[in-house]
Design an enzyme around this catalytic site. Structure first.
Site, PDB file in Angstrom:
ATOM      1  N   ASP A 257       4.900  -0.545  -1.867  1.00 12.64           N
ATOM      2  CA  ASP A 257       3.663   0.035  -2.683  1.00 12.64           C
ATOM      3  C   ASP A 257       2.476   0.531  -1.791  1.00 12.64           C
ATOM      4  OD1 ASP A 257       5.276  -2.165  -4.251  1.00 12.64           O
ATOM      5  OD2 ASP A 257       4.334  -0.578  -5.853  1.00 12.64           O
TER       6      ASP A 257
ATOM      7  N   CYS B 292      13.492  -5.915  -5.966  1.00  9.13           N
ATOM      8  CA  CYS B 292      12.923  -4.929  -6.668  1.00  9.13           C
ATOM      9  C   CYS B 292      13.805  -3.582  -7.109  1.00  9.13           C
ATOM     10  CB  CYS B 292      11.401  -4.604  -6.431  1.00  9.13           C
ATOM     11  SG  CYS B 292      10.420  -3.927  -7.684  1.00  9.13           S
TER      12      CYS B 292
HETATM   13  C1  RUB Z   1       7.691  -1.675  -7.775  1.00 11.91           C
HETATM   14  C2  RUB Z   1       8.028  -1.947  -6.227  1.00 11.91           C
HETATM   15  C3  RUB Z   1       8.754  -1.025  -5.350  1.00 11.91           C
HETATM   16  C4  RUB Z   1       7.705   0.126  -4.846  1.00 11.91           C
HETATM   17  C5  RUB Z   1       8.383   1.263  -4.135  1.00 11.91           C
HETATM   18  O1  RUB Z   1       6.623  -2.651  -8.298  1.00 11.91           O
HETATM   19  O2  RUB Z   1       7.505  -2.889  -5.741  1.00 11.91           O
HETATM   20  O3  RUB Z   1       9.626  -1.545  -4.425  1.00 11.91           O
HETATM   21  O4  RUB Z   1       6.818   0.628  -5.732  1.00 11.91           O
HETATM   22  O5  RUB Z   1       9.171   1.904  -5.217  1.00 11.91           O
HETATM   23  P1  RUB Z   1       6.532  -2.260 -10.073  1.00 11.91           P
HETATM   24  P2  RUB Z   1       9.474   3.551  -4.840  1.00 11.91           P
HETATM   25  O6  RUB Z   1       7.870  -2.514 -10.651  1.00 11.91           O
HETATM   26  O7  RUB Z   1       5.456  -3.604 -10.196  1.00 11.91           O
HETATM   27  O8  RUB Z   1       5.902  -0.979 -10.210  1.00 11.91           O
HETATM   28  O9  RUB Z   1      10.116   3.523  -3.781  1.00 11.91           O
HETATM   29  O10 RUB Z   1      10.352   3.825  -6.240  1.00 11.91           O
HETATM   30  O11 RUB Z   1       8.172   4.200  -4.779  1.00 11.91           O
END
Ligand code: RUB
Length: 318
Positions: A200, A131
């Protein structure tokens, strides 16, 4: 529906979060804090209670957008708990100060955890990513600043291909990138020194809720003996899990998985599109936060320290 006047910025931000134009847990948190500040500036209520009620209505609109990233309700908690004041002007001032302080803490937390996560990476390491996580990328950036050379194998992350965003961000940092399809991950783990993901939400038992596919990657990494860390600011800690609640996993549109015409050509099939999954703590080596690195099973101590008073829902009162 609410009869409070919501600022256009609140509606725009809510729509942008729901459509994933604004996405990723930390980015969602920052956008929500900014939207609350915009609401505070726009609200012309002269009565303090009326002002607070409008702020809570804005909080409800933002809260209903996506269910899994706890950074969103944690942002609302941070700002909406700081609405003291006998008159509307004082409440406005307090909300604006809280939102600004939240933004500062968000940036500082990401920088601080990056330093800690970078210490786990060695010069010459190849990482694998899943991701797009700004917390995870902060660790890579700090490792580069420490003078380490890092290269990356980036999973594309179907169905929305957030891996492409990671690939672009890593290239901007000068990191050599190999992009692979998700199902090639196990084959390439032999070439990987460290798996690096974001979160998340983090449960009180140390389970990591992150983009769908994280748990399979973690199990494969464990089987291959490759360490895996989660980079997650403390706003990713899910206070309700302290009381036994589970984290809701968002189900997204089936059209993200397969285009309508391709689906029709196949015939009658059920399509499922869960956006996140749960990695049990035994498959994760470390959770790296701005408050230090934790074995997943011990994250509950930090959660009790931060959320000892439990999980209130200040946006819920009408
Ligand atoms: C995003 C996702 C990221 C976390 C952490 O999912 O799973 O790994 O949100 O991101 P989506 P961060 O694209 O469905 O929002 O470290 O930027 O908070």
């Amino acid at each position: 529906m609410t009869d409070h006047d919501l600022a256009p910025e609140v509606e725009e931000t809510a729509e942008a979060i729901a459509s994933m134009e604004v996405r990723g847990a930390a980015t969602i948190a920052g956008a929500a804090a900014d939207a609350l500040a915009a609401q505070a500036r726009a609200t012309d209520a002269e009565d303090a209670d009326e002002f607070r009620a409008t702020m809570r209505a804005a909080g409800r609109r933002l809260h209903e957008t996506r269910p899994t990233a706890v950074s969103l309700p944690n942002t609302l908690r941070y700002v909406l708990r700081r609405m003291d004041g006998a008159d509307a002007a004082t409440v406005r001032e307090n909300v604006l100060a809280a939102a600004a302080e939240f933004d500062d803490r968000l940036d500082a937390a990401q920088d601080d955890l990056g330093q800690i996560g970078a210490n786990r990476l060695q010069d010459g390491d190849t990482i694998m990513t899943h991701c797009h996580s700004t917390d995870a990328l902060s660790c890579v950036e700090a490792a580069l600043d420490q003078g380490k050379e890092i290269s990356a194998i980036v999973k594309e992350t179907r169905p929305r291909n957030q891996g492409h965003i990671t690939a672009e961000a890593l290239r901007e940092m000068g990191v050599p990138v190999t992009l692979i399809v998700d199902s090639a991950a196990r084959r390439y783990l032999d070439e990987v020194d460290h798996v690096l993901v974001g979160a998340d939400s983090i449960g009180a038992d140390g389970s990591v809720i992150n983009k769908i596919g994280t748990s399979g990657l973690a199990v494969n990494a464990r089987e291959r003996g490759v360490p895996i860390m989660t980079a997650a600011q403390t706003i990713k800690l899910h206070p309700e899990t302290l009381a036994g609640h589970t984290v809701e996993i968002e189900m997204r549109d089936e059209a993200e998985v397969i285009a309508e015409d391709a689906r029709e050509a196949i015939g009658e099939v059920t399509v499922e599109n869960p956006a996140f999954d749960v990695t049990p703590p035994r498959y994760m080596d470390a959770i790296v936060t701005e408050s230090g690195q934790f074995p997943p099973e011990s994250i509950v101590t930090l959660m009790r320290e931060l959320f000892g008073e439990g999980a209130t829902e200040p946006w819920a009162e009408t």
